[in-house]
Design a protein around this motif. Structure first.
Motif, short mmCIF file in Angstrom:
data_model
loop_
_atom_site.label_atom_id
_atom_site.label_comp_id
_atom_site.label_asym_id
_atom_site.label_seq_id
_atom_site.Cartn_x
_atom_site.Cartn_y
_atom_site.Cartn_z
N GLU A 8 0.81 -1.20 0.00
CA GLU A 8 0.00 0.00 0.00
C GLU A 8 0.86 1.27 0.00
O GLU A 8 0.56 2.24 -0.68
N LYS A 34 -5.50 2.25 -8.51
CA LYS A 34 -6.32 1.21 -7.89
C LYS A 34 -7.31 0.62 -8.89
O LYS A 34 -7.56 -0.60 -8.88
N GLY A 62 -9.56 4.29 -2.84
CA GLY A 62 -8.15 4.21 -2.49
C GLY A 62 -7.47 5.51 -2.15
O GLY A 62 -6.24 5.59 -2.13
N ARG A 73 -8.89 -4.13 -2.12
CA ARG A 73 -7.84 -3.26 -1.61
C ARG A 73 -6.57 -3.45 -2.42
O ARG A 73 -5.60 -4.07 -1.98
N GLY A 74 -6.56 -2.95 -3.64
CA GLY A 74 -5.35 -2.94 -4.44
C GLY A 74 -4.79 -4.32 -4.73
O GLY A 74 -5.46 -5.16 -5.33
#
Length: 448
Positions: free
Chosen positions: A52, A118, A327, A414-415
């Motif tokens: 992240e 993202k 994101g 989430r990515g």
């Protein structure tokens, strides 16, 4: 191309010699999860949430790694474009709708470049999911390649612990092992899923000798215990229970997932009724969190998570319907989450609740779309269970693990996180299995 002579889709036979496409599929699966779990560029000196953090700062290593993965996946989809359209038509449409909405949030995101990254990752994993799905990928390529990949990472982690204990053991958390992973919870989670996958192989057989499967399961169990992750141990029990319950047809049920949902709702209702009967009041959040905390061996604040949730809700109230932007919240110092950093005196990179993060970034609209994604996937799992009990049970167990884990960790959509990739791949593969089954049934009905 794995198509029958009459043009219908078919799965490769179990004894088929691995083709070039099969090896590419295995490579795509293995690299996907290695890239998501290991630090960018294999820089093991960084044990923060490298995936992240590097996205926010534009990590060249990550762009090269995942960019090459997406291009290879796109090439595979184009290479087998004859079946891409029917499989796209049979796919769960709601992930595509959610992807489109994530792209729309570019219009108001405070960090449109990050949001665009993202969105590209989301789309990239959907494309790779199509590339590895049946009929090219076969029925078991994802599960078996994932089992081998995770086991290799567990072995690597054990080596790291022995060779460099300073790196592989977290002294601040009771000497818990983290191996080659960024933290002990990550090691515990991949050990939990590896254990479930090898449990299936030991029971089903036909791929590797049963002794080898048992040995891999024992290794996974040992690494799970050494990681000392109570959450991972809980989801291991949950996943194994769901798998063992669904793999046998104890009762003839056409839609077993709906039965499980109904039974869960009934049990929750009985629990609330019992609590009200004993105490004379309805349960409060402290009562619920305290019960969850006992399960995870944590206090009622879930190791400080509830404090983060309360702070995140302040941001949610500013844009409840459409969210702040996909994101674009947890980006460290100077980002919209700065007020949480100031309040907590440390830098969190997630709300430790995936559903709350979806609400914050995508609003009520995005959260409802995500719930629709999960509901549609559950319905497709019910259909898969009707003709492939083993795979339906295993994918259902993985789905249950992902849903529960997302309560205390932000894992879904989430990515490049492991759970996000696993869910997107599972969703595409289950949809493709249904398309192949329909194609085969149509071909049989059309024969004289």
């Amino acid at each position: 191309m794995n198509t029958a002579v009459d043009g219908t889709l078919r799965l490769p036979a179990q004894g088929d010699t691995p083709s070039f496409d099969t090896w590419v599929v295995r490579l795509l699966v293995a690299l996907s999860f290695c890239f998501s779990l290991l630090p960018p560029g294999l820089d093991f000196s960084r044990f923060e949430d490298a995936g992240e953090v590097s996205l926010a700062t534009g990590s060249l290593a990550m762009q090269v790694q995942f960019g090459s993965l997406y291009l290879l996946g796109a090439w595979m989809v184009w290479r087998h474009r004859g079946w891409s359209l029917p499989r796209l038509q049979g796919m769960n449409p709601l992930p595509l709708a959610l992807l489109a909405y994530c792209a729309v949030t570019l219009l108001w995101s405070p960090y449109p470049v990050v949001t665009l990254k993202k969105v590209i990752q989301f789309a990239g994993f959907m494309i790779v999911g199509m590339a590895i799905a049946p009929p090219v990928g076969g029925a078991h390529q994802l599960l078996r390649t994932l089992a081998g990949t995770l086991t290799a990472l567990l072995v690597l982690s054990a080596v790291v612990v022995v060779v460099n204990p300073t790196l592989g053991i977290d002294r601040e958390l009771g000497n818990a092992w983290r191996g080659a992973m960024s933290q002990k919870n990550t090691l515990g989670m991949i050990a939990a899923i590896s254990l479930l996958l090898w449990l299936r192989e030991a029971l089903v057989g036909g791929w590797l000798p049963r002794g080898a499967c048992v040995a891999a399961a024992v290794l996974s169990l040992g690494m799970l215990l050494m990681a000392k992750s109570s959450t991972s141990i809980l989801v291991t029990v949950l996943g194994a229970t769901v798998y063992l319950m669904l793999r046998r047809r104890y009762l003839t049920v056409r839609r077993p997932w709906w039965v499980l949902i109904f039974a869960t709702a009934v049990l929750l209702g009985l629990g609330v009724h019992l609590f009200h009967t004993v105490t004379g009041r309805l349960p409060t959040w402290d009562d619920i969190a305290g019960s969850i905390g006992l399960i995870f061996n944590k206090q009622s604040d879930l190791t400080g998570r509830t404090a983060i949730w309360e702070l995140v809700m302040l941001e949610v109230q500013r844009h409840p319907f459409f969210g702040i932007g996909y994101g674009s919240f947890w980006l460290g110092e100077g980002s919209p989450s700065q007020y949480i950093i100031d309040a907590l005196y440390w830098i969190p990179l997630q709300a430790h609740n995936g559903y709350l993060d979806l609400l914050n970034e995508l609003g009520v609209v995005g959260l409802l779309l995500a719930v629709g994604v999960f509901g549609w996937h559950a319905a497709q799992l019910g259909r898969l269970l009707s003709f492939d009990r083993e795979d339906g049970a295993l994918f259902s167990a993985l789905f249950a693990i992902l849903l529960v884990s997302n309560i205390t960790e932000s894992e879904m959509f989430r990515g490049t996180l492991f759970h996000t990739i696993l869910f997107l791949y599972s969703s595409v593969i289950v949809s493709s299995r249904l398309v192949v089954a329909r194609s085969s049934a149509t071909a049989v009905e059309g024969r004289p």
